[in-house]
Motif scaffolding. Structure first.
Motif, mmCIF file in Angstrom:
data_model
loop_
_atom_site.group_PDB
_atom_site.id
_atom_site.type_symbol
_atom_site.label_atom_id
_atom_site.label_comp_id
_atom_site.label_asym_id
_atom_site.label_seq_id
_atom_site.Cartn_x
_atom_site.Cartn_y
_atom_site.Cartn_z
ATOM 1 N N ASP A 160 0.777 -1.186 0.139
ATOM 2 C CA ASP A 160 0.108 -0.092 -0.147
ATOM 3 C C ASP A 160 0.748 1.111 -0.101
ATOM 4 O O ASP A 160 0.508 2.229 -0.540
ATOM 5 C CB ASP A 160 -0.865 0.101 1.275
ATOM 6 N N GLU A 161 1.940 1.351 0.972
ATOM 7 C CA GLU A 161 2.690 2.485 0.860
ATOM 8 C C GLU A 161 3.553 2.660 -0.464
ATOM 9 O O GLU A 161 3.505 3.578 -0.734
ATOM 10 C CB GLU A 161 3.864 2.387 2.068
ATOM 11 N N LYS A 162 3.879 1.426 -0.976
ATOM 12 C CA LYS A 162 4.529 1.568 -2.165
ATOM 13 C C LYS A 162 3.522 2.266 -3.512
ATOM 14 O O LYS A 162 4.229 3.021 -4.227
ATOM 15 C CB LYS A 162 5.093 0.226 -2.598
ATOM 16 N N THR A 163 2.326 1.781 -3.330
ATOM 17 C CA THR A 163 1.426 2.024 -4.482
ATOM 18 C C THR A 163 1.190 3.492 -4.341
ATOM 19 O O THR A 163 1.064 4.235 -5.314
ATOM 20 C CB THR A 163 0.159 1.490 -4.271
ATOM 21 N N GLN A 164 1.121 4.101 -2.953
ATOM 22 C CA GLN A 164 0.714 5.559 -2.834
ATOM 23 C C GLN A 164 2.134 6.323 -3.567
ATOM 24 O O GLN A 164 2.151 7.469 -4.004
ATOM 25 C CB GLN A 164 0.639 5.897 -1.271
ATOM 26 N N ASP A 165 3.291 5.895 -3.017
ATOM 27 C CA ASP A 165 4.672 6.514 -3.660
ATOM 28 C C ASP A 165 4.448 6.406 -5.147
ATOM 29 O O ASP A 165 4.742 7.552 -5.773
ATOM 30 C CB ASP A 165 6.003 5.688 -3.050
ATOM 31 N N ILE A 166 4.089 5.398 -5.829
ATOM 32 C CA ILE A 166 4.046 5.353 -7.325
ATOM 33 C C ILE A 166 2.796 6.337 -7.821
ATOM 34 O O ILE A 166 2.982 6.933 -8.820
ATOM 35 C CB ILE A 166 3.763 3.968 -7.693
#
Length: 464
Positions: free
Chosen positions: A285-291
């Motif tokens: 989820d954190e990675k998706t937000q960053d992307i």
């Protein structure tokens, strides 16, 4: 006049002692004895041998070529029951004018022969037992050599005219064509698990067309994003063959059985595995937000490859209404009214590399009329389910809102923010009204806090 045999005088089998003696010997000894007795110095014998050799070579060569040509044809491939999904999707693809081997076997006579030898194992499987699912193996991954027989690498813009892709740069970097174009011939039926034994009898020409939709034949945006993100982190994922081809279902089955075995014998290990999955989900989820931030041009770090939409798209740009300061907190009403437009970009299948498992019966029943092609009618329930199921949405919606930070105050004062049905609907994005039943297939809320946990007697508005 005496009659002559092919290689000499004809002997009387009944009276000749040598003939009677030879008949007592084995067939191989008699053949060897016959060869030794041939007069190889006789020019006529040599001419006969050369003539027989030429005829034999012609027969073997023609027969071998005929066998290879026949086994190279799509007709031969579709003859096996287990190849029905692969053949019908191939017929419905843009590559139906090619033969199977033009993609699946590297150019050259040597590779052709080696492939035929390796393919004997398929004959063994066909006779002894067909695998539950057939997937591409490491040896059969489509090579760039095959693609470049027809396609030029000097392409900057795709056929649609929207995408800007430096094909030559990708190829020179070593990125295989199938990294992006894995679904062009079969619609990724292996990853979608649509070619298992239970579905093979359901494939017809029409079924192949329903399976081969643009969503699965065109390059997946999630693949581009995932690969670019890994490159920005110093990786070259295409170097790992497992990144390019579907996972072997037999190996996955063994891993599942191993995990299940551990679950029954080691409860602590099971708890650790569950915690690890929760942790991985949080990281994702954190990675998706960053992307997402990178995609709208708000780069948070120095990157080698830009993730902004305009980097690869000529026509698709960040909508103007997304650029207002309070868009992140006030886009709900717009999302419900124009959900179909939102999903053109913000959809799991486009933002995540992994392709979800499909259901062939549902595809056939819907006749291809899925949510992408059906006309959307504003619907609060559908919008709520998207915020729960769609990973792009849940990347933010799963986080605790800023207004909830002061828990004690919010617990006693949130009624002022949930007076109307519209306000309650916003609450139901994250909270269920009632505790979900065990085994329920409905979309679950991102939190396990539900209204009736406290409101056990119901709401005042429910009293008539």
């Amino acid at each position: 006049m005496r009659k002559l045999a092919l290689w000499g005088k004809k002997k009387n089998k009944e009276t000749d002692p040598d003939t009677r003696e030879e008949r007592k010997k084995g067939i191989f000894r008699r053949l060897w004895h016959w060869i030794k007795n041939i007069n190889w110095k006789d020019p006529v014998t040599r001419w006969k041998l050369m003539f027989a050799s030429i005829i034999t070579l012609i027969v073997i060569g023609a027969g071998g070529y005929g066998v290879i040509a026949f086994t190279n044809s799509p007709t031969f491939c579709k003859a096996c029951h287990e190849m029905a999904p692969e053949h019908t999707t191939y017929v419905a693809s843009s590559h139906s004018n090619l033969t199977c081997v033009q993609c699946h076997i590297k150019p050259g006579a040597v590779t052709m022969v080696l492939h035929k030898m390796k393919s004997l194992k398929e004959v063994y499987y066909h006779v002894t037992g067909i695998p539950e699912q057939i997937v591409s193996t490491v040896d059969e991954a489509v090579s760039d050599e095959n693609c470049l027989q027809c396609h030029s690498k000097n392409r900057l813009v795709t056929a649609s005219g929207d995408l800007k892709v430096d094909h030559k740069g990708h190829i020179e970097e070593g990125v295989p064509c199938i990294s992006c174009h894995a679904g062009v011939a079969h619609g990724k039926i292996g990853v979608r698990k649509l070619n298992t034994e239970k579905d093979r009898d359901k494939y017809t020409e029409e079924t192949g067309k329903l399976v081969m939709t643009k969503e699965y034949t065109d390059p997946n945006m999630g693949t581009c994003i995932d690969c670019h993100d890994k490159v920005n982190n110093g990786e070259k994922p295409w170097k790992d063959t497992a990144y390019l081809v579907p996972k072997n279902p037999e190996e996955e089955k063994e891993k599942t059985e191993e995990v299940n075995s551990k679950k029954t014998t080691d409860i602590a290990a099971t708890t650790e595995t569950t915690e690890a999955k929760i942790s991985d989900s949080a990281v994702q989820d954190e990675k998706t937000q960053d992307i997402i931030l990178q995609a709208i041009g708000k780069q948070q770090k120095d990157v080698k490859l830009s993730m902004a939409c305009e980097t690869c798209h000529k026509q698709i740009k960040v909508p103007e209404n997304h650029k207002v300061s309070d868009w992140s907190g006030n886009h709900g009403s717009t999302a419900i009214q124009q959900l179909d437009k939102c999903l053109n970009c913000h959809q799991d299948s486009k933002w995540i590399k992994d392709v979800p498992t499909g259901n062939l019966d549902s595809i056939i029943k819907s006749n291809g009329q899925d949510s992408e092609t059906s006309k959307y009618t504003p619907n609060l329930t559908v919008g709520k389910e998207q915020t729960r199921n769609n990973q792009f949405c849940s990347a933010c919606h799963a986080n605790r809102p800023a207004s909830h930070d002061q828990s004690n105050y919010w617990l006693t004062g949130h009624a002022l923010n949930a007076k109307t049905a519209e306000q309650k609907a916003e609450c139901f994005v994250c909270h269920d009204r009632e505790k979900p039943a065990d085994g329920s297939t409905e979309a679950k809320a991102p939190t396990d806090i539900y209204c009736q946990y406290c409101h056990r007697t119901g709401f005042k508005s429910d009293v008539q």
